[in-house]
Motif scaffolding. Structure first.
Motif, mmCIF file in Angstrom:
data_model
loop_
_atom_site.group_PDB
_atom_site.id
_atom_site.type_symbol
_atom_site.label_atom_id
_atom_site.label_comp_id
_atom_site.label_asym_id
_atom_site.label_seq_id
_atom_site.Cartn_x
_atom_site.Cartn_y
_atom_site.Cartn_z
ATOM 1 N N LEU A 146 0.833 -1.201 0.000
ATOM 2 C CA LEU A 146 0.000 0.000 0.000
ATOM 3 C C LEU A 146 0.872 1.257 0.000
ATOM 4 C CD1 LEU A 146 -2.824 -0.882 2.564
ATOM 5 C CD2 LEU A 146 -3.076 -0.562 0.091
ATOM 6 N N LEU A 147 1.928 1.243 0.810
ATOM 7 C CA LEU A 147 2.816 2.402 0.880
ATOM 8 C C LEU A 147 3.580 2.585 -0.419
ATOM 9 C CD1 LEU A 147 4.215 1.980 4.507
ATOM 10 C CD2 LEU A 147 2.237 3.308 3.735
ATOM 11 N N ALA A 148 4.025 1.473 -1.012
ATOM 12 C CA ALA A 148 4.745 1.558 -2.286
ATOM 13 C C ALA A 148 3.832 2.093 -3.381
ATOM 14 C CB ALA A 148 5.290 0.184 -2.665
ATOM 15 N N GLU A 149 2.582 1.676 -3.385
ATOM 16 C CA GLU A 149 1.637 2.151 -4.390
ATOM 17 C C GLU A 149 1.333 3.632 -4.191
ATOM 18 O OE1 GLU A 149 -2.789 0.993 -6.163
ATOM 19 O OE2 GLU A 149 -1.776 -0.345 -4.762
ATOM 20 N N THR A 150 1.226 4.046 -2.931
ATOM 21 C CA THR A 150 1.001 5.460 -2.632
ATOM 22 C C THR A 150 2.173 6.306 -3.118
ATOM 23 O OG1 THR A 150 -0.313 4.898 -0.669
ATOM 24 C CG2 THR A 150 0.586 7.126 -0.780
ATOM 25 N N ALA A 151 3.395 5.861 -2.833
ATOM 26 C CA ALA A 151 4.582 6.590 -3.277
ATOM 27 C C ALA A 151 4.638 6.672 -4.798
ATOM 28 C CB ALA A 151 5.835 5.909 -2.733
ATOM 29 N N SER A 152 4.259 5.584 -5.469
ATOM 30 C CA SER A 152 4.272 5.565 -6.929
ATOM 31 C C SER A 152 3.285 6.581 -7.495
ATOM 32 C CB SER A 152 3.935 4.163 -7.426
ATOM 33 O OG SER A 152 3.836 4.131 -8.831
ATOM 34 N N ARG A 153 2.119 6.702 -6.881
ATOM 35 C CA ARG A 153 1.112 7.643 -7.381
ATOM 36 C C ARG A 153 1.529 9.091 -7.131
ATOM 37 N NH1 ARG A 153 -4.766 4.778 -6.417
ATOM 38 N NH2 ARG A 153 -4.162 2.756 -7.261
ATOM 39 N N ILE A 154 2.123 9.352 -5.981
ATOM 40 C CA ILE A 154 2.593 10.710 -5.709
ATOM 41 C C ILE A 154 3.728 11.075 -6.661
ATOM 42 C CG2 ILE A 154 3.787 12.131 -3.996
ATOM 43 C CD1 ILE A 154 2.056 10.869 -1.870
ATOM 44 N N ALA A 155 4.548 10.088 -7.007
ATOM 45 C CA ALA A 155 5.654 10.335 -7.931
ATOM 46 C C ALA A 155 5.166 10.743 -9.314
ATOM 47 C CB ALA A 155 6.542 9.089 -8.030
ATOM 48 N N THR A 156 3.938 10.371 -9.678
ATOM 49 C CA THR A 156 3.394 10.798 -10.967
ATOM 50 C C THR A 156 2.999 12.273 -10.950
ATOM 51 O OG1 THR A 156 1.088 10.223 -10.433
ATOM 52 C CG2 THR A 156 2.463 8.470 -11.346
ATOM 53 N N GLY A 215 12.882 11.995 -2.712
ATOM 54 C CA GLY A 215 12.604 10.773 -1.963
ATOM 55 C C GLY A 215 11.370 10.952 -1.106
ATOM 56 N N MET A 216 10.903 9.845 -0.557
ATOM 57 C CA MET A 216 9.701 9.848 0.279
ATOM 58 C C MET A 216 9.889 8.886 1.444
ATOM 59 S SD MET A 216 6.655 9.916 -2.586
ATOM 60 C CE MET A 216 7.588 9.321 -4.011
ATOM 61 N N ALA A 217 9.165 9.141 2.521
ATOM 62 C CA ALA A 217 9.224 8.269 3.691
ATOM 63 C C ALA A 217 7.834 8.187 4.325
ATOM 64 C CB ALA A 217 10.243 8.787 4.705
ATOM 65 N N PHE A 218 7.581 7.058 4.960
ATOM 66 C CA PHE A 218 6.308 6.836 5.652
ATOM 67 C C PHE A 218 6.565 6.342 7.073
ATOM 68 C CE2 PHE A 218 5.243 6.324 1.184
ATOM 69 C CZ PHE A 218 4.009 6.944 1.063
ATOM 70 N N TRP A 219 5.851 6.930 8.006
ATOM 71 C CA TRP A 219 5.796 6.404 9.367
ATOM 72 C C TRP A 219 4.395 5.848 9.596
ATOM 73 C CZ3 TRP A 219 8.487 10.556 7.901
ATOM 74 C CH2 TRP A 219 9.792 10.737 8.376
ATOM 75 N N THR A 276 6.568 4.669 13.785
ATOM 76 C CA THR A 276 7.688 3.840 13.349
ATOM 77 C C THR A 276 7.974 4.116 11.878
ATOM 78 O OG1 THR A 276 7.074 2.094 14.908
ATOM 79 C CG2 THR A 276 8.533 1.478 13.083
ATOM 80 N N LEU A 277 9.239 4.455 11.574
ATOM 81 C CA LEU A 277 9.628 4.662 10.180
ATOM 82 C C LEU A 277 9.542 3.317 9.464
ATOM 83 C CD1 LEU A 277 10.671 6.528 7.961
ATOM 84 C CD2 LEU A 277 13.001 6.076 8.780
ATOM 85 N N THR A 278 8.588 3.193 8.549
ATOM 86 C CA THR A 278 8.284 1.914 7.909
ATOM 87 C C THR A 278 8.887 1.795 6.524
ATOM 88 O OG1 THR A 278 6.184 1.892 9.121
ATOM 89 C CG2 THR A 278 6.388 0.364 7.267
#
Length: 207
Positions: free
Chosen positions: A60-70, A76-80, A90-92
């Motif tokens: 889910l986080l990888a898909e979110t990052a991919s969509r924001i990258a468009t 870079g991006m990070a998710f907690w 927690t830095l995930t």
């Protein structure tokens, strides 16, 4: 007494046919752009991942990052994510991974200066600069209507152009849908755990 009507002033002149056609084309282009943006927002907010089949939120986080990258040019991006047992952040996920020390250092500073708390309260992007002033940091809470699920960080060199407000608004839509997907994932995880308990192998009640 002179009743002759005075010619219109230049400021109140009737637009020419060419000017009216130019304005019409501009309005049509704006309408098309608005329509395209709404379509993009709807597409970006629609998570197709089969949440009930996931065992971790990483996809889910990888898909979110991919969509924001468009949408924008984050370096870079990070998710907690919020730990369900301790309520700690927690830095995930951090991409690229080599930025993790910088992300942890700058986020600790953001916590100490109160910016992280501001980002938690506001359902919108909070933009600050790194301690050295070289990086632009964009924090955005991951929250549903019921609770906070985590925090997003996007970062880029300060020398890069500012992210337009419209793009940040689209990112808010993506991150809100990410938070809802995370909440659904957590619910499915609890249901799976509950469903396994009565049927565990070796359960005396089943012998």
């Amino acid at each position: 007494m002179d009743n002759t009507t005075a010619p219109p002033s230049s400021s109140g002149a009737v637009p020419s046919r060419e000017e009216l056609e130019r304005r019409l084309r501009a309005l049509e282009e704006q309408a098309r752009l608005t329509h395209d943006i709404l379509d993009l927002a709807a597409t970006l907010g629609d998570f197709q991942t089969s949440i009930n089949k996931l065992h971790t939120p990483d996809m889910l986080l990888a898909e979110t990052a991919s969509r924001i990258a468009t949408l924008t040019h984050f370096t870079g991006m990070a998710f907690w994510l919020v730990d369900e047992h301790t309520s700690d952040f927690t830095l995930t996920q951090c991409t690229p991974p080599e930025y993790q020390p910088m992300v942890e250092r700058e986020t600790q500073a953001a916590i100490e200066h109160g910016f992280f708390a501001v980002a938690l309260r506001e359902n919108r992007p909070i933009v600050i600069y790194s301690q050295e002033g070289h990086m632009r940091l964009v924090y955005h809470v991951l929250a549903t209507s019921s609770r906070t699920r985590g925090m997003f960080l996007g970062f880029m060199p300060r020398s890069e152009p500012n992210v337009p407000g419209l793009i940040l608004s689209l990112a808010t839509i993506i991150l809100k849908n990410c938070a809802n997907a995370l909440e659904s994932f957590e619910l499915y995880s609890l249901l799976r755990q509950g469903a396994r308990l009565p049927g565990d192998v070796g359960d005396p009640s089943k012998k």
